[in-house]
Design an enzyme around this catalytic site. Structure first.
Site, PDB file in Angstrom:
ATOM      1  N   LYS A  19      25.252 119.463  12.993  1.00  0.00           N
ATOM      2  CA  LYS A  19      24.129 119.519  13.760  1.00  0.00           C
ATOM      3  C   LYS A  19      22.696 119.032  12.871  1.00  0.00           C
ATOM      4  O   LYS A  19      21.999 118.950  13.371  1.00  0.00           O
ATOM      5  CB  LYS A  19      24.000 121.149  14.363  1.00  0.00           C
ATOM      6  CG  LYS A  19      24.881 121.316  15.497  1.00  0.00           C
ATOM      7  CD  LYS A  19      24.509 122.491  16.037  1.00  0.00           C
ATOM      8  CE  LYS A  19      25.603 122.653  17.182  1.00  0.00           C
ATOM      9  NZ  LYS A  19      26.760 123.132  16.905  1.00  0.00           N
TER      10      LYS A  19
HETATM   11  C1  LIG Z   1      27.847 122.998  17.776  1.00  0.00           C
HETATM   12  C2  LIG Z   1      29.302 123.034  17.215  1.00  0.00           C
HETATM   13  C3  LIG Z   1      30.316 122.449  17.594  1.00  0.00           C
HETATM   14  C4  LIG Z   1      30.343 121.938  19.307  1.00  0.00           C
HETATM   15  O1  LIG Z   1      29.598 120.722  19.490  1.00  0.00           O
HETATM   16  P1  LIG Z   1      29.117 120.282  20.896  1.00  0.00           P
HETATM   17  O2  LIG Z   1      28.296 119.013  20.543  1.00  0.00           O
HETATM   18  O3  LIG Z   1      28.295 121.406  21.399  1.00  0.00           O
HETATM   19  O4  LIG Z   1      30.468 119.722  21.746  1.00  0.00           O
HETATM   20  C5  LIG Z   1      31.383 122.286  17.228  1.00  0.00           C
HETATM   21  N1  LIG Z   1      31.823 122.690  15.954  1.00  0.00           N
HETATM   22  C6  LIG Z   1      30.843 123.254  15.254  1.00  0.00           C
HETATM   23  C7  LIG Z   1      30.883 123.814  13.875  1.00  0.00           C
HETATM   24  C8  LIG Z   1      29.231 123.363  15.961  1.00  0.00           C
HETATM   25  O5  LIG Z   1      28.238 123.949  15.120  1.00  0.00           O
END
Ligand SMILES: *Cc1c(COP(=O)(O)O)cnc(C)c1O
Length: 428
Positions: free
Chosen positions: A107
């Site tokens: 993210k």
């Molecule tokens: C947010 C997140 C996901 C999921 O990603 P999406 O884009 O919501 O499908 C998977 N793994 C981790 C560690 C995350 O922080």
């Protein structure tokens, strides 16, 4: 570039408007009006381009002339100033490590890009407050992305006792323009308070959301699929991506990359017990469900908000979707078993989310052995220390990004209810 609402009842928005609004006025997600594939020569010569050059080529049509080219290049350079290595696990399975950023989760890329775009659009220095609820990863990435961005304050709401110790450290030790509020409740309570605040006309601050549906968080996630291709091009096998999915934003960005011409054969949406999309592919009916708690908790989503964008990318045609897209779901027991298997056989430590991605890749390969599968490792194992250490019976080395916060003192304010949140926002 203009964006339309997927509910089709709101005016079109420019890139800038869509980033500032987050969601269209009819509550629909924004979607780009056109997607123009990149020239064949770009893919042919991709190994001669730097990551910054690739990212610029990928994003420029979606930004248009709303950020000057020089500024956009600066934003990109700051967003992706860390590594995105592809690491082999078995003969046909590799992992794309997306955890080398400041908060050690993928993210970081979206949050940093969005923060800098908003900073650019906020040049008049109107004071804005980003209000964000987090169950763990999002808050840290958003807060870090906005650290020291001028004219923007960040207020993070997180549930007391429901985020890991390391995640709490990441949220509460930033200082500067970042404040953390510890909420007496669960994640849904934090989320409800945020929603209420956005509708509350008594709040004197200008509130903005840094939600994952914002196009400035979603679109830059295309970058790393290109970075992976650049590293794997010489394999001469068709590429398949297995993406551990919750809100399906990451995998949706991968499908956008494919639309731009990136040669990807297939996508696997790997999920935990929250398997709404798997059921949709099986039965043809989409039935959102309340989320179930699992050890891969960043994917505990019963109604993935980005799935509507995926349907749009496949012309809302389930058969087209099924040709390029599968979903598999795994229990916590299976996830832990995969973590052990990969540690024993390949000496690689997976976090629970990556482990779900690995299982998806393995399952796809059973029917399609002649492909090269890459699963996304979306967080560093240190972020889920308890589960990883207990499952593998090892001690995880603490990386530099975490060492730098682990001894700092947590600074937060406790908030028991909405009235206290409102008082807090109006007192500052
Ligand atoms: C947010 C997140 C996901 C999921 O990603 P999406 O884009 O919501 O499908 C998977 N793994 C981790 C560690 C995350 O922080």
């Amino acid at each position: 570039m203009n964006y339309y609402s997927l509910h089709h009842k709101a005016p079109k928005a420019s890139f800038k408007e869509a980033v500032i609004n987050g969601l269209a006025s009819d509550k629909g997600l924004y979607f780009p009006e056109s997607i123009t594939p990149l020239p064949a020569g770009f893919f042919k010569n991709i190994e001669y381009f730097s990551n910054e050059e690739i990212a610029f080529e990928v994003i420029k049509q979606f930004v248009g002339d709303e950020i000057p080219e020089k500024k956009l290049k600066e934003i990109i350079t700051e967003t992706i100033n860390f590594d995105f290595p592809v690491v082999p696990i078995t003969e046909n399975i590799s992992t794309l490590e997306l955890f080398h950023g400041p908060t050690m989760a993928f993210k970081d890329v979206g949050a940093r890009f969005m923060a800098r775009c908003l900073g650019e659009f906020n040049k008049e220095n109107r004071e804005q407050t980003i209000l964000v609820a987090t169950s763990g990863d999002t808050g840290g990435a958003v807060a870090n992305g906005f650290l020291n961005v001028k004219g923007v304050d960040v207020v993070i709401l997180y549930p007391d006792g429901k985020v890991s110790d390391i995640q709490e450290k990441q949220l509460t030790t930033l200082d500067q323009n970042i404040s953390a509020l510890k909420i007496d409740g669960v994640f849904d309570d934090c989320q409800d308070m945020v929603k209420k605040a956005f509708l509350d006309t008594d709040i004197k601050r200008t509130l903005t959301s840094a939600n994952s549906i914002n196009i400035a968080r979603w679109l830059p996630q295309m970058f790393y699929f290109f970075f992976a291709y650049k590293q794997m091009k010489n394999k001469q096998k068709e590429l398949v991506f297995s993406v551990p999915s919750g809100n399906f934003g990451n995998i949706c960005a991968g499908i956008m990359a494919q639309k731009l011409g990136l040669p990807i054969k297939h996508f696997v949406a790997a999920t935990n017990a929250n398997n709404t999309v798997l059921n949709y592919l099986k039965d043809g009916v989409y039935i959102p469900k309340p989320s179930k708690a699992t050890i891969s908790n960043a994917m505990d989503v019963g109604n993935p908000s980005n799935f509507i964008r995926i349907q749009e990318l496949f012309d809302n045609n389930i058969n087209k979707l099924k040709n390029s897209f599968s979903s598999f779901s795994y229990s916590d027991v299976e996830t832990k078993k995969a973590m052990k298997e990969v540690y024993t056989e390949s000496n690689y430590v997976l976090d629970p989310h990556g482990a779900v991605g690995y299982l998806g890749a393995k399952e796809y390969l059973k029917e399609n052995p002649n492909t090269q599968c890459i699963f996304l490792e979306t967080a560093h194992p240190v972020k889920f220390l308890d589960v990883v250490e207990e499952t593998l019976n090892i001690e995880v080395n603490i990386p530099r990004q975490i060492k730098s916060v682990i001894h700092k003192e947590k600074v937060f304010q406790k908030v028991r209810n909405y009235e206290e949140l409102k008082a807090y926002l109006n007192s500052q």
